[in-house]
Enzyme design. Sequence first.
Site, PDB file in Angstrom:
ATOM      1  N   GLN A 127       0.855  -1.174   0.000  1.00 31.94           N
ATOM      2  CA  GLN A 127       0.000   0.000   0.000  1.00 31.94           C
ATOM      3  C   GLN A 127       0.896   1.229   0.000  1.00 31.94           C
ATOM      4  O   GLN A 127       1.838   1.295   0.789  1.00 31.94           O
ATOM      5  CB  GLN A 127      -0.862  -0.064   1.262  1.00 31.94           C
ATOM      6  CG  GLN A 127      -1.852   1.047   1.432  1.00 31.94           C
ATOM      7  CD  GLN A 127      -2.248   1.181   2.893  1.00 31.94           C
ATOM      8  OE1 GLN A 127      -1.787   0.424   3.735  1.00 31.94           O
ATOM      9  NE2 GLN A 127      -3.074   2.150   3.182  1.00 31.94           N
ATOM     10  N   GLY A 128       0.623   2.177  -0.880  1.00 33.41           N
ATOM     11  CA  GLY A 128       1.422   3.404  -0.925  1.00 33.41           C
ATOM     12  C   GLY A 128       0.563   4.608  -0.605  1.00 33.41           C
ATOM     13  O   GLY A 128       0.060   5.287  -1.503  1.00 33.41           O
ATOM     14  N   SER A 130       1.111   6.700   2.876  1.00 34.82           N
ATOM     15  CA  SER A 130       1.869   7.682   3.668  1.00 34.82           C
ATOM     16  C   SER A 130       3.049   8.250   2.886  1.00 34.82           C
ATOM     17  O   SER A 130       3.632   7.563   2.033  1.00 34.82           O
ATOM     18  CB  SER A 130       2.412   7.027   4.938  1.00 34.82           C
ATOM     19  OG  SER A 130       1.366   6.684   5.801  1.00 34.82           O
ATOM     20  N   SER A 162       4.651  -1.456   4.181  1.00 36.22           N
ATOM     21  CA  SER A 162       4.993  -2.816   4.610  1.00 36.22           C
ATOM     22  C   SER A 162       5.093  -3.741   3.403  1.00 36.22           C
ATOM     23  O   SER A 162       4.238  -3.698   2.512  1.00 36.22           O
ATOM     24  CB  SER A 162       3.931  -3.354   5.571  1.00 36.22           C
ATOM     25  OG  SER A 162       3.914  -2.586   6.742  1.00 36.22           O
ATOM     26  N   GLU A 245      -9.874  -2.154   6.216  1.00 34.02           N
ATOM     27  CA  GLU A 245      -8.842  -2.462   7.192  1.00 34.02           C
ATOM     28  C   GLU A 245      -9.468  -2.546   8.580  1.00 34.02           C
ATOM     29  O   GLU A 245      -9.159  -3.423   9.371  1.00 34.02           O
ATOM     30  CB  GLU A 245      -7.749  -1.383   7.169  1.00 34.02           C
ATOM     31  CG  GLU A 245      -6.599  -1.706   8.115  1.00 34.02           C
ATOM     32  CD  GLU A 245      -5.550  -0.607   8.161  1.00 34.02           C
ATOM     33  OE1 GLU A 245      -5.920   0.569   8.018  1.00 34.02           O
ATOM     34  OE2 GLU A 245      -4.371  -0.941   8.345  1.00 34.02           O
ATOM     35  N   GLU A 376      -3.049   8.806  19.388  1.00 35.43           N
ATOM     36  CA  GLU A 376      -3.533  10.187  19.502  1.00 35.43           C
ATOM     37  C   GLU A 376      -4.581  10.480  18.427  1.00 35.43           C
ATOM     38  O   GLU A 376      -5.617  11.082  18.696  1.00 35.43           O
ATOM     39  CB  GLU A 376      -2.357  11.164  19.384  1.00 35.43           C
ATOM     40  CG  GLU A 376      -1.396  11.139  20.573  1.00 35.43           C
ATOM     41  CD  GLU A 376      -0.498   9.896  20.607  1.00 35.43           C
ATOM     42  OE1 GLU A 376      -0.356   9.197  19.579  1.00 35.43           O
ATOM     43  OE2 GLU A 376       0.057   9.610  21.688  1.00 35.43           O
TER      44      GLU A 376
END
Lengths: 393, 358
Positions: A127-128, A130, A162, A245, A376
Site C-alpha cells: 500500500q502506498g 503515507s 509494509s 482495514e 492520539e
Amino acid sequence: MDLGDSAAEAAFRAELRDWIEANCPDELRGGDARDQHAFEAASRRWLGTLARAGYAGVTWPVRCGGQGLSQVYGAIVLEELARSAAPPHIGLVGLNMCGPTLIAFGTEEQQGRHLPQLLTGEEIWCQGFSEPGAGSDLAALRMRADFRGDRIVLNGQKVWSSFAHAADFCLLLARSDPESSGHRGLTMLILDMHAPGAEVRPIRQLTGEPEFNEIFLTGAELPAANVIGPVGEGWRVAMTTLLHERGTLGVALTAALEYNVARLVELACMADDDGRRAADDPLLRDRIARELIELAALRTTNLRALSNLVDSGVPGPEGSVVKLRWSEANRRVTALGQELLGVDGLLAGSDAPLGAFWQYQQLRSLGNTIEAGTSEVLRGIVAERVLGLPRSR
Amino acid sequence: MDFRPTPEQTMLRDQVRELLTARLPHERLEAVLASPAGWDRPLWQELAGLGLIGIALPEAVGGAGLGLVEEVLVLEETGAALLPAPYLATALLAAPLLAARPELAQEAVSGARTWTLAREGDVTAEPAAGDAWRLRGTLPLIPDLGSADGVVVVGQAAGGVGIWALREGGRRAVLDTTDETRRLGVLELDGEEAIVLAAPGEAGAALAAARIRARVALAAEALGITRRALDLGVEHARTRTQFGKAIGVYQAVAHPLADTYADLELARSLVWRAAWAVDAGEPDAGLDAAMAKSFAADAAVAACERSIQVHASIGFTWEHPLQRLLKRAQGIAVLGGSGVALRAEIAAAVLDGAGTLE
C-alpha cells in the site's frame, strides 16, 4: 443477543481447525524472531496453501474467487489462524485492503487480472499511502500523477510501506490535479513495482528487521487503464480501503493478543529449580488477571462490531476503540513477558531463551500504537466522530 | 453469532430509559433522598406495573420468563438514573430465591413488598412450627435495608447453611452512607419467625448462582453510571467556553473523554457477555461475571473522576449529579467483591488450574 456459533459456523470452525493442524508447517508457527527472507518465502507458500483450500478471501464474492461468506466467517478464519499460531502472512495487505478495494471500485478487467493472483499469493501487494510530509494528515500528500495521453507518469516518495520490498504491485494514492490541495484532486492507481523508475529502499525497524520501506518514484510510468475508481475521487476510494482495514482488523489483532496472553500465562506458570512460579506473586497475578479481562473485553467488542458490520455493512462505533486498546494491551503484555525473563531478557538472537519471542514481540509492540492510526489520532476520531466534540483542527 | 440486542430488547431498554428520565430529574431525586422514607415507593409501583420486577422470573410466579440479558438492559438504566429504590436487591438478589415459595415471589413481582438479601452474618436458625423457623443473630451492612420490606436471610442451622425469608420485622438500623441512593443497614434478629426457602445443607447452588447474578447486575448498573458520567462530561466540554472556544477542542480535555468511551464499550461487551453466559448455562459464566464486575466498576469510578475533572469546580459541588454518580460507583466497586478480590479469583481459575469459578 447470541454469542454462540450457529451450527454452520461451528462446523466451519471445526473443519478449519483440523485443516490448520494438518497443513500449517511447524517452522511458520510461533512468531519468534526470525530470518526475514526465509519467513517471506514460507509465508508466500502458506498463502497459496490457504487459497487452494478455499480459506483465503472467504468473504470475497464468488465471481472474484472467494466463497461469498459473511464477515462472521472471515472472523472465524482470522481467529483460528491466530489461535493455532499460524503466521501473519505476507499477503495480508493484499487480501484485507487491496483486494476489497478492487472489488468495490475496480473494472472487470482489473478484477480478472489481479484478484485470482492476489488470493493465491502469486501477486504480493503493498500500500502506498503515507509520505514523509503526510502521515496522520494523509490529505497533505504530494506524490504527482501526470496524465500524458494513455500513460501516467509518477514522481514522488512514499514511506512506511509494509512488504514493498517483496511486492509486485502497489495500491498507490497520488495527486492527479497539480492545482489541488487536501482531499480533492487525488486518484487511486495500480503501480507495477517492477516498472522502471520505481525504487524500494528498506527501512530497518528498531527490532532490526526491514519490514517496511520507502518507495521512490522517478518518472515511473503506468497505463491510464490502471486508475481505480474515478479520476480525482481517490480520497473516497482510500477511505473504503481503510474501512476494510477496520472491518475485521480488530479480530486478527485480538486473536494475536490472545496467543501472546496464553504464552504469558505459560511463562508465568513455569517453575524454577526451587519449584517457585512467577504466577504465585500476588502483584503479578493481579496484572495478569487485568490482561485476561481486557482480552475478553476486546474479543467480545469485536463480535459486537462484527454483528453490526454483517447487518449494515458498516462496523459499529464500538469497533473504533479496539485498535487503540489492543495496541496498549499488547505493549503491556509483551513488556510483562520480557520482565519475567529478568536479565535473560537482555539476550538477543540465538543466545536468547524461547527463540527471543518476548524480546522481539516487546520491541515490535512499540509500533502497535503508531501503525494504522496513532493512539492520539484514534482518540481524536472517537472524540470528534463518536462523541461529537468540536474539531481540534 | 449475532451479538446485538433484538428489537424487543431495544424497545424494553428505551421504555425504561424514557420512564426513569421523565420521573427522576435531578431535583426530584434530591427531594426523594431528603424525604423521611428516603426512597421512591410511587415509582416502585410504576415499575411493578410495567412488569419489570419479575422480568426474569418464570411465568408461573407472575414473571415474564425472560433472562439476565434483559435484566442488564434495565439495570444500565437504573444505574444511569441513580434509581432510589431497591430494584437490584429485590429483582436480582431476592426474587430468584423467593421463587421457591411462589406466593412470596408473586407478592414481590406485584410491587407489594420490596426485598433485599443479607448473606454476611452470624445468624442461626432453629425449626419452629410448620414451615417457620426462628432466626437469631446480627447481619451487618445489608444493602438497601432502608427501602426493603422483607429480607432474605442466609443463616446456619444444624444441617448446614440455609436460606430464609423474613417478611417483616427484626431490629433495623439504617446507617448514614456516602451513597444515599443505596443505604446500608444492620439487622438484628432475636427469635423472629421466617419461612424456609432452601433447607439447611441445600442452599449451595442457589447462593452460588445468586452471587454470579449479583456481580453481573452490579456491573450493569456501573455501565449506566459510566454512560451518564460520559454524557455529562461531553455536554460540558461542548458548551463550556474559555479563551473563546468550547473546551472540548483541547485534546487534554477531549482525550480522557475518549478513554471513558473506550471503557464504556469494553465494559458493555463484558456485561452482555456475562449475562448471555448465565442465560446460556455456559460453564465459564462465573468467570465472565467476575471479569465484568471488576472491569465495569473500575470504569465507572474512573468515568466519574474524569468527568468531575472536565467540569472543574462545578463538578466538585454537592449540587452537581456527578457526586452522586461517583458515590454509587464507589459502592458498586466494593459490593459483591472488590476488584482486587475478583481479580484474585480470576487469577486462581486461570493460573492454578482451579477450573472455572462457581
